[in-house]
Design a protein around this motif. Sequence first.
Motif, PDB file in Angstrom:
ATOM      1  N   TYR A  76       0.838  -1.208   0.000  1.00  0.00           N
ATOM      2  CA  TYR A  76       0.000   0.000   0.000  1.00  0.00           C
ATOM      3  C   TYR A  76       0.874   1.260   0.000  1.00  0.00           C
ATOM      4  CZ  TYR A  76      -3.814   3.195   0.966  1.00  0.00           C
ATOM      5  OH  TYR A  76      -4.714   4.222   0.870  1.00  0.00           O
ATOM      6  N   HIS A  83       1.383   6.230  -7.137  1.00  0.00           N
ATOM      7  CA  HIS A  83       0.195   6.875  -7.713  1.00  0.00           C
ATOM      8  C   HIS A  83       0.358   8.395  -7.737  1.00  0.00           C
ATOM      9  CE1 HIS A  83      -3.968   8.185  -8.221  1.00  0.00           C
ATOM     10  NE2 HIS A  83      -3.841   8.873  -7.102  1.00  0.00           N
ATOM     11  N   MET A  87       0.860  10.549 -11.160  1.00  0.00           N
ATOM     12  CA  MET A  87      -0.182  11.489 -11.602  1.00  0.00           C
ATOM     13  C   MET A  87       0.379  12.907 -11.762  1.00  0.00           C
ATOM     14  SD  MET A  87      -2.889   9.954 -12.275  1.00  0.00           S
ATOM     15  CE  MET A  87      -4.129   8.729 -11.950  1.00  0.00           C
ATOM     16  N   GLY A 146       5.840   8.288   0.077  1.00  0.00           N
ATOM     17  CA  GLY A 146       4.912   9.335  -0.340  1.00  0.00           C
ATOM     18  C   GLY A 146       5.500  10.166  -1.465  1.00  0.00           C
ATOM     19  N   TRP A 147       4.625  10.911  -2.176  1.00  0.00           N
ATOM     20  CA  TRP A 147       5.163  11.612  -3.349  1.00  0.00           C
ATOM     21  C   TRP A 147       6.127  12.711  -2.947  1.00  0.00           C
ATOM     22  CZ3 TRP A 147       4.318  16.598  -5.751  1.00  0.00           C
ATOM     23  CH2 TRP A 147       3.495  17.456  -5.041  1.00  0.00           C
ATOM     24  N   HIS A 398      -7.276  16.213  -4.533  1.00  0.00           N
ATOM     25  CA  HIS A 398      -7.973  15.741  -5.726  1.00  0.00           C
ATOM     26  C   HIS A 398      -8.913  16.798  -6.291  1.00  0.00           C
ATOM     27  CE1 HIS A 398      -6.282  11.958  -4.243  1.00  0.00           C
ATOM     28  NE2 HIS A 398      -6.244  11.639  -5.521  1.00  0.00           N
ATOM     29  N   PHE A 401      -6.272  18.982  -8.281  1.00  0.00           N
ATOM     30  CA  PHE A 401      -5.595  18.298  -9.389  1.00  0.00           C
ATOM     31  C   PHE A 401      -6.583  17.655 -10.357  1.00  0.00           C
ATOM     32  CE2 PHE A 401      -1.355  17.460  -7.000  1.00  0.00           C
ATOM     33  CZ  PHE A 401      -0.933  18.717  -7.351  1.00  0.00           C
ATOM     34  N   LEU A 402      -7.567  16.963  -9.803  1.00  0.00           N
ATOM     35  CA  LEU A 402      -8.460  16.190 -10.661  1.00  0.00           C
ATOM     36  C   LEU A 402      -9.640  17.059 -11.111  1.00  0.00           C
ATOM     37  CD1 LEU A 402      -9.404  12.548  -9.600  1.00  0.00           C
ATOM     38  CD2 LEU A 402     -10.163  13.717 -11.632  1.00  0.00           C
ATOM     39  N   ARG A 458      -4.706   9.827   6.493  1.00  0.00           N
ATOM     40  CA  ARG A 458      -4.350   9.380   5.148  1.00  0.00           C
ATOM     41  C   ARG A 458      -3.182   8.404   5.263  1.00  0.00           C
ATOM     42  NH1 ARG A 458      -0.800  14.393   2.629  1.00  0.00           N
ATOM     43  NH2 ARG A 458      -0.753  13.160   0.726  1.00  0.00           N
ATOM     44  N   ARG A 459      -2.917   7.713   4.183  1.00  0.00           N
ATOM     45  CA  ARG A 459      -1.770   6.820   4.109  1.00  0.00           C
ATOM     46  C   ARG A 459      -1.812   5.692   5.138  1.00  0.00           C
ATOM     47  NH1 ARG A 459       3.170  11.031   2.763  1.00  0.00           N
ATOM     48  NH2 ARG A 459       2.373  11.554   0.716  1.00  0.00           N
ATOM     49  N   ALA A 480     -15.059   5.552  -7.474  1.00  0.00           N
ATOM     50  CA  ALA A 480     -13.865   5.248  -8.272  1.00  0.00           C
ATOM     51  C   ALA A 480     -14.220   4.297  -9.418  1.00  0.00           C
ATOM     52  CB  ALA A 480     -12.785   4.646  -7.383  1.00  0.00           C
TER      53      ALA A 480
HETATM   54  C1  HEM Z   1      -5.102  13.188 -12.351  1.00  0.00           C
HETATM   55  C2  HEM Z   1      -5.704  12.641 -11.355  1.00  0.00           C
HETATM   56  C3  HEM Z   1      -5.118  12.412  -9.991  1.00  0.00           C
HETATM   57  C4  HEM Z   1      -4.091  13.053  -9.360  1.00  0.00           C
HETATM   58  C5  HEM Z   1      -3.260  14.205  -9.899  1.00  0.00           C
HETATM   59  C6  HEM Z   1      -3.907  12.435  -8.070  1.00  0.00           C
HETATM   60  C7  HEM Z   1      -2.967  12.823  -7.141  1.00  0.00           C
HETATM   61  C8  HEM Z   1      -2.767  12.219  -5.927  1.00  0.00           C
HETATM   62  C9  HEM Z   1      -1.758  12.578  -4.988  1.00  0.00           C
HETATM   63  C10 HEM Z   1      -0.719  13.683  -5.174  1.00  0.00           C
HETATM   64  C11 HEM Z   1      -1.878  11.769  -3.914  1.00  0.00           C
HETATM   65  C12 HEM Z   1      -1.053  11.813  -2.667  1.00  0.00           C
HETATM   66  C13 HEM Z   1      -0.108  10.694  -2.656  1.00  0.00           C
HETATM   67  C14 HEM Z   1       0.628  10.724  -1.387  1.00  0.00           C
HETATM   68  O1  HEM Z   1      -0.011  10.996  -0.365  1.00  0.00           O
HETATM   69  O2  HEM Z   1       1.842  10.505  -1.393  1.00  0.00           O
HETATM   70  C15 HEM Z   1      -2.971  10.894  -4.169  1.00  0.00           C
HETATM   71  C16 HEM Z   1      -3.399   9.927  -3.295  1.00  0.00           C
HETATM   72  C17 HEM Z   1      -4.453   9.074  -3.562  1.00  0.00           C
HETATM   73  N1  HEM Z   1      -5.276   9.097  -4.663  1.00  0.00           N
HETATM   74 FE1  HEM Z   1      -5.041  10.257  -6.289  1.00  0.00          FE
HETATM   75  N2  HEM Z   1      -4.808  11.441  -7.941  1.00  0.00           N
HETATM   76  C18 HEM Z   1      -5.574  11.402  -9.089  1.00  0.00           C
HETATM   77  C19 HEM Z   1      -6.595  10.529  -9.354  1.00  0.00           C
HETATM   78  C20 HEM Z   1      -7.100   9.615  -8.474  1.00  0.00           C
HETATM   79  C21 HEM Z   1      -8.243   8.782  -8.692  1.00  0.00           C
HETATM   80  C22 HEM Z   1      -9.075   8.764  -9.977  1.00  0.00           C
HETATM   81  C23 HEM Z   1      -8.425   8.054  -7.563  1.00  0.00           C
HETATM   82  C24 HEM Z   1      -9.512   7.073  -7.235  1.00  0.00           C
HETATM   83  C25 HEM Z   1      -9.814   6.082  -7.959  1.00  0.00           C
HETATM   84  C26 HEM Z   1      -7.383   8.397  -6.641  1.00  0.00           C
HETATM   85  C27 HEM Z   1      -7.225   7.817  -5.385  1.00  0.00           C
HETATM   86  C28 HEM Z   1      -6.213   8.101  -4.509  1.00  0.00           C
HETATM   87  C29 HEM Z   1      -5.982   7.423  -3.273  1.00  0.00           C
HETATM   88  C30 HEM Z   1      -6.797   6.253  -2.718  1.00  0.00           C
HETATM   89  C31 HEM Z   1      -4.864   8.024  -2.675  1.00  0.00           C
HETATM   90  C32 HEM Z   1      -4.180   7.620  -1.393  1.00  0.00           C
HETATM   91  C33 HEM Z   1      -4.555   8.430  -0.250  1.00  0.00           C
HETATM   92  C34 HEM Z   1      -3.689   8.090   0.893  1.00  0.00           C
HETATM   93  O3  HEM Z   1      -3.609   6.928   1.296  1.00  0.00           O
HETATM   94  O4  HEM Z   1      -3.069   9.037   1.402  1.00  0.00           O
HETATM   95  N3  HEM Z   1      -6.602   9.349  -7.207  1.00  0.00           N
HETATM   96  N4  HEM Z   1      -3.501  11.186  -5.412  1.00  0.00           N
END
Ligand code: HEM
Length: 552
Positions: A76, A83, A87, A146-147, A398, A401-402, A458-459, A480
């Motif tokens: 995870y 991810h 992204m 993490g990113w 999100h 960004f999204l 988170r995380r 999702a």
């Molecule tokens: C262009 C679209 C997206 C961008 C730019 C983006 C960006 C990010 C970023 C920067 C993180 C933080 C990662 C981290 O905490 O190190 C993240 C976490 C996450 N994103 Fe996205 N995301 C996008 C699309 C999506 C989509 C479509 C989903 C759902 C299906 C999603 C689900 C998640 C989940 C579950 C996490 C983890 C949260 C965690 O455990 O902290 N993301 N995303």
Amino acid sequence: MEGYKRNMIPEPETPLPSIKTGYGLLQWLSSTDHKQLGIMYLWMALFFFLVGGAEAMLMRAQLALPELNLLGPEVYNQLFTMHGTTMVFLVLMPTLIGLGTYFLPLMIGANEMAFPRLNAMSLWITLLGGLLLNFSYLAGGAPDAGWFSYAPLSEKNYSFTPGLDYYSIGLIVTGIGSIGAALNFIVTTITMRVKGMKMNKLPLFVWMVFFNSFLILGAFPLLNAGLFMLLLDRQLQAHFFLPATGGSAVLWQHVFWAFGHPEVYILALPAFGIISEVIPVFSRKKIYGYVTLAASTVFIALLSFGVWAHHMFAVGLGNPVNTFFSAASMLIGIPTGIKVINWTATMWGGRIFFSTSMLFAVAFLIDFTLGGLSGIAFAIAPIDWHITDTYFVVAHIHYVFLGGTLFASFAGIYYWFPKISGKMLSEKLGQWHFWLFLIGFNMTFLIQHLLGLLGMPRRVYTYPDLPYYGSMNFIATMGAVLMMIAMLIFIFNIFHSLRKGMKASSNPWYAWTIEWFASSPPSLKNFDELDEVKTSRPLIDWEKTNQRNDGE
Ligand code: HEM
Ligand SMILES: [Cu+2]
């Protein structure tokens, strides 16, 4: 066409190696044509979107119900790191740079970018960095800190697989690609504009890509320097970021966010540019407040370098520092708010045509504004202390960004696809894509504000069965699934339209910027000759003088 002045485009003295020597794939691989390179950027972004999307779906599956154990914590950690990194660096950056590479020269009436070979290098090196990053999966484990890879978690004693080494090298390499692209945008905009196109008549997309390039030049070298230091720590036992041996973990946070906050604007400004092109065209009105839109961009660009420590309120930098960064962050709300008002005023009283492109632009306005509002909440240090590192952050990320950049990118792709391919995308499939994605997006992320306020961190790879946690996470996972279905429809639409779509005329939306003067798709040379530009809507002027360049 007699009597029209020829476009003053500087031709290179020695012609570039011909791109006609190869056939098929070889021709693409050796291309220096900005249009082919732009298209390859976009395919690359789509490919990595599928990779990053699959990682997201795996995480959402793991989080669907309380106390599941599908993936386990180690996997995870790798997934959320990959991810987020994918992204940001391999989806949104290449999408925006790709649209810039394709359209910036066309929109200023140029035949090429200023440095075609640098252009090719930027693309391939970005891809190389992305492949290196993902190669880590096969080489012992992906990065897992993490990113933003906070030290000391990212140091060898806490993360001992080679993942973070691939992360550092991969991002250094893609960073060089972004710097190359930025240099190219700046020089092209300054030196290759068609006669009469003063800086105050630039299409707003060009204006924003141009200014954004200075942000890239300011921010990415900081990241690369930090990553290089991290590599030295990990490979040669330097200890820049290791407190136990005299280094400073907080230093990493300063370096990373001095890059990272400008980076979120680097991902926003070109998106603002797209919106500023799409909204006027589909409202049949001139953009409201060109000058304020352009000037607020400069303001945002400057301010974005002075707010980084709002990511560090919880570090304990002290009240004076927190107060400064809190106030500076709120200031950014002003120029951004001005833009939202400009776009809304442009739509006001217009004859709005809700094409898929326009729908995404309107959804951008609403969702990006929501993301901005939660951002202002975060700018208040005591609020940040409560909700930092909870799902509220995930929701906020999100929405900007999204709901922000990605929706704007969709708006741009639906708008410009006819120009790139010579075919129209199916509007019917487009509407399905839009509505399913919009509903899915809000199902997944709106609810995460509440989850965050309820305290879900988170995380974490799993969570106990506390009140509401299970049901809210289940709804998020279902959202999702809807987004995934929407993306499949979008991809089907692309392939179907490329093969069987309606043929596009040179200007299907009756737009007024110069890219619509070229045929669809444009010829290798873009334009044969162009009239002088008099206003910021040249096609309207040229229409009056009856000059038309009609597709075929
Ligand atoms: C262009 C679209 C997206 C961008 C730019 C983006 C960006 C990010 C970023 C920067 C993180 C933080 C990662 C981290 O905490 O190190 C993240 C976490 C996450 N994103 Fe996205 N995301 C996008 C699309 C999506 C989509 C479509 C989903 C759902 C299906 C999603 C689900 C998640 C989940 C579950 C996490 C983890 C949260 C965690 O455990 O902290 N993301 N995303
Ligand atoms: Cu920030």
